[in-house]
Write a protein that holds these residues in place. Structure first.
Motif, PDB file in Angstrom:
ATOM      1  N   THR A  81       0.853  -1.198   0.000  1.00 21.59           N
ATOM      2  CA  THR A  81       0.000   0.000   0.000  1.00 21.59           C
ATOM      3  C   THR A  81       0.884   1.243   0.000  1.00 21.59           C
ATOM      4  OG1 THR A  81      -0.042   0.297   2.382  1.00 21.59           O
ATOM      5  CG2 THR A  81      -1.667  -1.228   1.471  1.00 21.59           C
ATOM      6  N   LEU A  82       0.262   2.373  -0.263  1.00 21.55           N
ATOM      7  CA  LEU A  82       1.021   3.634  -0.253  1.00 21.55           C
ATOM      8  C   LEU A  82       1.342   4.089   1.168  1.00 21.55           C
ATOM      9  CD1 LEU A  82      -0.702   5.528  -3.197  1.00 21.55           C
ATOM     10  CD2 LEU A  82       1.606   4.586  -3.137  1.00 21.55           C
ATOM     11  N   ASP A  83       0.854   3.359   2.167  1.00 21.68           N
ATOM     12  CA  ASP A  83       1.236   3.641   3.556  1.00 21.68           C
ATOM     13  C   ASP A  83       2.534   2.918   3.912  1.00 21.68           C
ATOM     14  OD1 ASP A  83      -1.159   5.124   4.029  1.00 21.68           O
ATOM     15  OD2 ASP A  83      -2.194   3.194   4.062  1.00 21.68           O
ATOM     16  N   GLU A  84       2.804   1.835   3.185  1.00 24.34           N
ATOM     17  CA  GLU A  84       3.991   1.035   3.515  1.00 24.34           C
ATOM     18  C   GLU A  84       5.211   1.415   2.700  1.00 24.34           C
ATOM     19  OE1 GLU A  84       2.573  -3.340   4.086  1.00 24.34           O
ATOM     20  OE2 GLU A  84       0.879  -2.136   3.413  1.00 24.34           O
ATOM     21  N   ILE A  85       5.012   2.034   1.538  1.00 29.03           N
ATOM     22  CA  ILE A  85       6.154   2.456   0.708  1.00 29.03           C
ATOM     23  C   ILE A  85       6.012   3.949   0.413  1.00 29.03           C
ATOM     24  CG2 ILE A  85       6.565   0.187  -0.327  1.00 29.03           C
ATOM     25  CD1 ILE A  85       5.047   1.196  -2.798  1.00 29.03           C
ATOM     26  N   ASP A  86       7.138   4.605   0.073  1.00 28.82           N
ATOM     27  CA  ASP A  86       7.070   6.064  -0.046  1.00 28.82           C
ATOM     28  C   ASP A  86       6.946   6.565  -1.473  1.00 28.82           C
ATOM     29  OD1 ASP A  86       9.579   5.555  -0.938  1.00 28.82           O
ATOM     30  OD2 ASP A  86      10.617   6.854   0.488  1.00 28.82           O
ATOM     31  N   HIS A  87       7.102   5.702  -2.455  1.00 29.69           N
ATOM     32  CA  HIS A  87       6.873   6.150  -3.834  1.00 29.69           C
ATOM     33  C   HIS A  87       6.717   4.938  -4.737  1.00 29.69           C
ATOM     34  CE1 HIS A  87      10.855   4.839  -4.944  1.00 29.69           C
ATOM     35  NE2 HIS A  87      10.596   5.165  -6.191  1.00 29.69           N
ATOM     36  N   LEU A  88       6.263   5.209  -5.951  1.00 31.34           N
ATOM     37  CA  LEU A  88       6.154   4.158  -6.965  1.00 31.34           C
ATOM     38  C   LEU A  88       7.045   4.540  -8.146  1.00 31.34           C
ATOM     39  CD1 LEU A  88       2.286   3.749  -6.802  1.00 31.34           C
ATOM     40  CD2 LEU A  88       3.957   2.003  -6.158  1.00 31.34           C
ATOM     41  N   ASP A  89       7.654   3.535  -8.774  1.00 29.72           N
ATOM     42  CA  ASP A  89       8.503   3.826  -9.939  1.00 29.72           C
ATOM     43  C   ASP A  89       7.658   4.092 -11.180  1.00 29.72           C
ATOM     44  OD1 ASP A  89      11.237   3.337  -8.808  1.00 29.72           O
ATOM     45  OD2 ASP A  89      10.283   1.423  -8.321  1.00 29.72           O
ATOM     46  N   ILE A  90       6.745   3.189 -11.465  1.00 20.98           N
ATOM     47  CA  ILE A  90       5.876   3.352 -12.654  1.00 20.98           C
ATOM     48  C   ILE A  90       4.466   2.903 -12.302  1.00 20.98           C
ATOM     49  CG2 ILE A  90       5.578   2.857 -15.116  1.00 20.98           C
ATOM     50  CD1 ILE A  90       8.305   1.622 -15.241  1.00 20.98           C
ATOM     51  N   THR A  91       3.494   3.661 -12.780  1.00 19.71           N
ATOM     52  CA  THR A  91       2.108   3.175 -12.808  1.00 19.71           C
ATOM     53  C   THR A  91       1.766   2.850 -14.250  1.00 19.71           C
ATOM     54  OG1 THR A  91       1.291   4.279 -10.842  1.00 19.71           O
ATOM     55  CG2 THR A  91      -0.304   3.900 -12.586  1.00 19.71           C
ATOM     56  N   ILE A  92       1.178   1.691 -14.450  1.00 18.43           N
ATOM     57  CA  ILE A  92       0.750   1.283 -15.794  1.00 18.43           C
ATOM     58  C   ILE A  92      -0.765   1.151 -15.749  1.00 18.43           C
ATOM     59  CG2 ILE A  92       0.943  -0.452 -17.630  1.00 18.43           C
ATOM     60  CD1 ILE A  92       3.517  -0.426 -14.856  1.00 18.43           C
ATOM     61  N   ASP A  93      -1.450   1.952 -16.580  1.00 20.10           N
ATOM     62  CA  ASP A  93      -2.909   1.990 -16.492  1.00 20.10           C
ATOM     63  C   ASP A  93      -3.506   2.266 -17.866  1.00 20.10           C
ATOM     64  OD1 ASP A  93      -5.459   2.014 -15.435  1.00 20.10           O
ATOM     65  OD2 ASP A  93      -5.089   3.647 -14.021  1.00 20.10           O
ATOM     66  N   GLY A  94      -4.744   1.892 -18.042  1.00 19.10           N
ATOM     67  CA  GLY A  94      -5.462   2.180 -19.282  1.00 19.10           C
ATOM     68  C   GLY A  94      -6.047   3.581 -19.247  1.00 19.10           C
ATOM     69  N   ALA A  95      -6.830   3.907 -20.273  1.00 21.03           N
ATOM     70  CA  ALA A  95      -7.519   5.211 -20.331  1.00 21.03           C
ATOM     71  C   ALA A  95      -8.711   5.082 -21.263  1.00 21.03           C
ATOM     72  CB  ALA A  95      -6.577   6.295 -20.830  1.00 21.03           C
ATOM     73  N   ASP A  96      -9.646   6.002 -21.113  1.00 21.37           N
ATOM     74  CA  ASP A  96     -10.815   6.031 -21.988  1.00 21.37           C
ATOM     75  C   ASP A  96     -10.582   6.948 -23.184  1.00 21.37           C
ATOM     76  OD1 ASP A  96     -12.550   4.328 -20.338  1.00 21.37           O
ATOM     77  OD2 ASP A  96     -12.257   5.931 -18.883  1.00 21.37           O
ATOM     78  N   GLU A  97      -9.834   8.014 -22.977  1.00 24.06           N
ATOM     79  CA  GLU A  97      -9.412   8.895 -24.082  1.00 24.06           C
ATOM     80  C   GLU A  97      -8.030   9.460 -23.752  1.00 24.06           C
ATOM     81  OE1 GLU A  97     -13.554  10.643 -26.036  1.00 24.06           O
ATOM     82  OE2 GLU A  97     -12.368  11.976 -24.786  1.00 24.06           O
ATOM     83  N   ILE A  98      -7.257   9.678 -24.829  1.00 26.31           N
ATOM     84  CA  ILE A  98      -5.897  10.236 -24.690  1.00 26.31           C
ATOM     85  C   ILE A  98      -5.739  11.292 -25.776  1.00 26.31           C
ATOM     86  CG2 ILE A  98      -3.420   9.671 -24.709  1.00 26.31           C
ATOM     87  CD1 ILE A  98      -4.406   6.628 -24.552  1.00 26.31           C
ATOM     88  N   ASP A  99      -5.286  12.504 -25.414  1.00 30.88           N
ATOM     89  CA  ASP A  99      -5.057  13.500 -26.467  1.00 30.88           C
ATOM     90  C   ASP A  99      -3.551  13.680 -26.712  1.00 30.88           C
ATOM     91  OD1 ASP A  99      -3.996  15.315 -24.613  1.00 30.88           O
ATOM     92  OD2 ASP A  99      -5.722  16.664 -24.647  1.00 30.88           O
ATOM     93  N   ALA A 100      -3.227  14.568 -27.623  1.00 27.96           N
ATOM     94  CA  ALA A 100      -1.835  14.713 -28.060  1.00 27.96           C
ATOM     95  C   ALA A 100      -0.914  15.228 -26.953  1.00 27.96           C
ATOM     96  CB  ALA A 100      -1.767  15.643 -29.270  1.00 27.96           C
ATOM     97  N   GLU A 101      -1.481  15.891 -25.944  1.00 29.20           N
ATOM     98  CA  GLU A 101      -0.681  16.356 -24.795  1.00 29.20           C
ATOM     99  C   GLU A 101      -0.571  15.266 -23.730  1.00 29.20           C
ATOM    100  OE1 GLU A 101       0.688  19.406 -24.911  1.00 29.20           O
ATOM    101  OE2 GLU A 101      -0.256  19.545 -26.894  1.00 29.20           O
TER     102      GLU A 101
END
Ligand SMILES: O=C(CO)[C@H](O)[C@H](O)COP(=O)(O)O
Length: 251
Positions: A81-101
């Motif tokens: 959990t985010l209570d046990e560690i102080d940061h994450l290296d990468i989050t990998i997640d989907g999306a419903d829409e993505i724009d050029a930015e």
């Protein structure tokens, strides 16, 4: 940057999602702390990650939903959990829409709040998707807004005011659950909140709308992810395209 897809043009959507997940997995190194997204594309990533863990890869993950927690556990991915560690290296997640930015609409699966907390705690966020999610302007996908049920009428009026100030308008509907014993009842998020989906069509200034929605007391979170994604891996019939955000995260 383009990479060749082995599958060619006749791949189905699920295969494209898996290809995007597999490409993102190449970024994962031994010892990494990972944010694990939610949805059908993120589920492919969790499954592929599980195979690598079974083969000896040492990683630990923070799931962005109870559904992903169950998937990761089933696939043998160690969790924290985010209570046990102080940061994450990468989050990998989907999306419903993505724009050029690399601004995103997320929350189609209802996990936007935990997804945003986890993405914000990560050094990098890699978005994985089939290339139908790539859009010139955000807004065709209904914008999910997570709200507190108390005082919903007042919150909806405040949201409408924010829409008008930001030059957008559209119908809002409280999300209903689909399937299972909750079918037709109000959809309740992992945090115990409701979701209002707003059919806006086009969002000309997503950053401005994001700030306006965040300022409303009854709004817990919204599905506009501004400046959080570092890169997007888009799989299509022609191959895999990796798009890097122009400015590093945090700038
Ligand atoms: O934001 C999400 C869940 O809250 C998902 O990432 C988004 O809905 C995309 O899902 P899928 O990979 O199934 O298309």
């Amino acid at each position: 940057m383009f990479e060749t897809s082995e599958a060619g043009a006749n791949v189905n959507m699920d295969q494209l999602k898996r290809q995007a997940a597999a490409r993102a997995l190449e970024e994962v190194r031994d010892g990494m702390q990972l944010g694990l997204g939610t949805g059908s594309t993120a589920k492919h990533f969790v499954e592929l990650l599980g195979e690598r863990v079974a083969a000896g890869l040492k990683v630990i993950g923070v799931p962005t939903s109870e559904a992903t927690r169950l998937d990761a556990t089933r696939c043998g991915v160690p969790l924290t959990t985010l209570d046990e560690i102080d940061h994450l290296d990468i989050t990998i997640d989907g999306a419903d829409e993505i724009d050029a930015e690399l601004n995103l609409i997320k929350g189609g699966g209802g996990a936007l709040l935990r997804e945003k907390i986890v993405a914000a705690a990560s050094d990098r966020m890699i978005v994985i998707a089939d290339d139908t999610k790539w859009v010139p302007t955000l807004g065709k996908f209904p914008l999910p807004i997570e709200v507190i049920p108390f005082g919903l009428g007042a919150t909806r009026r405040a949201i409408e005011k924010a829409f008008a100030e930001c030059g957008v308008s559209g119908q809002m509907a409280v999300r209903k659950a689909k399937g299972g014993d909750k079918d037709g009842h109000v959809f309740v998020t992992d945090g115990g909140h409701w979701i209002v989906d707003a059919q806006l069509g086009q969002i000309g200034d997503p950053a401005r709308l994001a700030s306006a929605l965040s300022a409303i007391p009854g709004v817990v979170e919204h599905g506009l992810f501004i400046g959080l994604a570092s890169s997007a891996v888009l799989a299509g019939g022609e191959g895999i395209r990796v798009i890097e955000r122009r400015k590093p995260k945090g700038d």
